[in-house]
Design a protein around this motif. Structure first.
Motif, mmCIF file in Angstrom:
data_model
loop_
_atom_site.group_PDB
_atom_site.id
_atom_site.type_symbol
_atom_site.label_atom_id
_atom_site.label_comp_id
_atom_site.label_asym_id
_atom_site.label_seq_id
_atom_site.Cartn_x
_atom_site.Cartn_y
_atom_site.Cartn_z
ATOM 1 N N ARG A 335 37.916 20.134 67.509
ATOM 2 C CA ARG A 335 38.200 20.390 65.881
ATOM 3 C C ARG A 335 39.462 22.026 65.947
ATOM 4 O O ARG A 335 39.278 22.069 65.180
ATOM 5 C CB ARG A 335 36.406 20.639 65.796
ATOM 6 C CG ARG A 335 36.353 21.871 64.238
ATOM 7 C CD ARG A 335 36.976 20.650 63.294
ATOM 8 N NE ARG A 335 36.593 21.417 61.895
ATOM 9 C CZ ARG A 335 37.361 22.668 61.362
ATOM 10 N NH1 ARG A 335 37.989 22.991 61.907
ATOM 11 N NH2 ARG A 335 36.308 23.207 60.305
ATOM 12 N N GLU A 336 39.269 22.915 67.184
ATOM 13 C CA GLU A 336 39.820 23.872 66.937
ATOM 14 C C GLU A 336 41.021 24.062 66.878
ATOM 15 O O GLU A 336 41.445 24.620 66.468
ATOM 16 C CB GLU A 336 39.232 25.142 68.523
ATOM 17 C CG GLU A 336 40.280 25.882 68.577
ATOM 18 C CD GLU A 336 39.866 26.930 69.761
ATOM 19 O OE1 GLU A 336 40.239 28.262 70.183
ATOM 20 O OE2 GLU A 336 38.799 26.081 70.316
ATOM 21 N N LYS A 337 41.248 22.511 67.328
ATOM 22 C CA LYS A 337 43.179 22.287 67.398
ATOM 23 C C LYS A 337 43.724 22.023 65.518
ATOM 24 O O LYS A 337 44.099 22.505 65.219
ATOM 25 C CB LYS A 337 43.769 21.185 68.397
ATOM 26 C CG LYS A 337 43.775 21.993 69.551
ATOM 27 C CD LYS A 337 44.564 20.701 70.319
ATOM 28 C CE LYS A 337 45.000 20.625 71.976
ATOM 29 N NZ LYS A 337 43.736 20.874 72.840
#
Length: 395
Positions: A335-337
């Motif tokens: 999700r962060e990427k």
């Protein structure tokens, strides 16, 4: 020239074959390269972002770089120079039977040249083994000029014929070696291209994939295969199944599990999905938006059911609680990427700054007065789609 549908457009995609293996852009040595025109992706980003994302997941992925193409002195626009989907150390790193045929031919020539074999004979043997009769993969022997050669007499490291396969699911169904599964999935061999000359090897792959398909469609996700009860996750690598699924969900790829869907198997390993390839018809692109690829509040797996997609494997696999857990874990990890792709100053913004001048020149050459195909507008479409999808997936 290369491509199926894409070769019919005004802006042409190309294949490059060099005389010798060469390392270009630090992607590793190879003879075979591709120039993607991205004519139907006016943002010039969908392929690169999805390929790189799959690589960050741990899948074999297609390395690429944006270039301006000048062909025979004539400017042709913005292109994506990239690797071809092939078996190679820096690409799909599995046993390569076609290369091995060359190794066998060289070993036979080296041992037998004192008995009259020539370099022309070596070339003829390699052609025989790689293109005309691949029965040697399972028998361990071949006949040339009426003489039988046992491969073990010349080379000691021949593996069992349980891998070294690169297979494509493609509705064009136009390769030499191909078959359809019991539920009608069209599969064809990219490598070894002429494996259909070996019935035993072909039947091994058919039986293996049909067993996987049966398990994926069973109520308990298991089937009988070679005298054992196995689950689908004992035949296809679970991580790669989840990774491939998520990339295609994130981009709402209309062609997933219909065209340009690759899978591979190394010797004694499980089948794996990938590499990810050909994402033009995805994520709200103009060419595909009428099919619903801009939809961000549905699952791609459930939305598209064209042709063999109606009975494609993920339709049932997504019902497995084990798969759901694996998918949730992977999305959480990524999700962060994905957020960084659409963040201010993130991946898309960086590409946009890099490509601005090039893509404007490309648009002036190929799209002229079609304002809806201008670069900035299509970048906004892509960025908005991914933002909306991530918000929906978060819930």
């Amino acid at each position: 020239g290369r491509g199926n549908t894409t070769w019919g457009y005004d802006k042409k995609p190309y294949k490059i074959k060099l005389d010798a293996k060469t390392d270009l852009f630090g992607f590793g040595k190879n003879k075979h390269w591709v120039l993607l025109a991205n004519y139907t992706d006016e943002s010039h980003m969908r392929n690169m972002i999805s390929y790189n994302l799959s690589g960050e997941m741990g899948m074999p992925y297609i390395q690429s770089v944006h270039v301006d193409l000048v062909l025979n002195g004539e400017y042709k626009g913005t292109y994506q120079f990239c690797e071809q989907v092939k078996i190679a150390g820096s690409r799909v790193d599995i046993h390569d039977w076609e290369d091995y045929a060359g190794d066998v031919a060289e070993a036979v020539y080296t041992r037998e040249r004192d008995k009259g074999l020539t370099k022309d004979d070596q070339d003829a043997i390699e052609t025989l083994l790689a293109e005309e009769d691949m029965g040697w993969m399972t028998t361990g022997k071949f006949t040339y000029n009426n003489k039988e050669y046992k491969i073990a007499d010349y080379i000691s490291d021949m593996p069992d014929c349980t891998g070294g396969f690169l297979v494509e699911m493609d509705s064009y169904f136009d390769e030499f070696s191909k078959f359809k599964t019991n539920k009608g999935q069209p599969l064809q061999f990219k490598s070894p291209e002429f494996i259909a000359t070996n019935d035993t090897a072909m039947n091994y792959v058919k039986d293996y994939i049909n067993a996987f398909e049966r398990a994926a469609n069973a109520a308990d996700f298991t089937t009988d295969y070679n005298g054992k009860t196995v689950s689908y996750s004992q035949l296809f690598d679970m991580d790669s199944l989840t990774q491939f699924w998520l990339v295609n969900e994130l981009f709402m790829n209309v062609d997933a599990m219909k065209k340009s869907t690759y899978m591979y198997k190394d010797v004694d390993g499980l089948f794996k999905m990938g590499p990810v390839w050909d994402m033009d018809w995805s994520s709200g692109s103009l060419v595909s938006s009428y099919l619903g690829t801009g939809t961000y509040n549905e699952w791609q797996t459930r939305k598209f059911s064209d042709e063999a997609q109606a009975k494609q494997w993920y339709k049932t696999i997504i019902e497995d609680p084990y798969f759901a857990v694996k998918a949730y874990e992977l999305y959480t990890q990524l999700r962060e990427k994905m957020g960084a792709v659409v963040a201010s100053g993130g991946t898309i913004d960086t590409y946009q700054a890099l490509l601005a001048e090039s893509s404007d020149a490309n648009a002036n050459l190929w799209y002229r007065w079609e304002n809806n195909k201008k670069f900035a507008a299509q970048v906004t479409t892509l960025k908005t789609y991914i933002k909306n999808l991530l918000n929906w997936m978060d819930t």
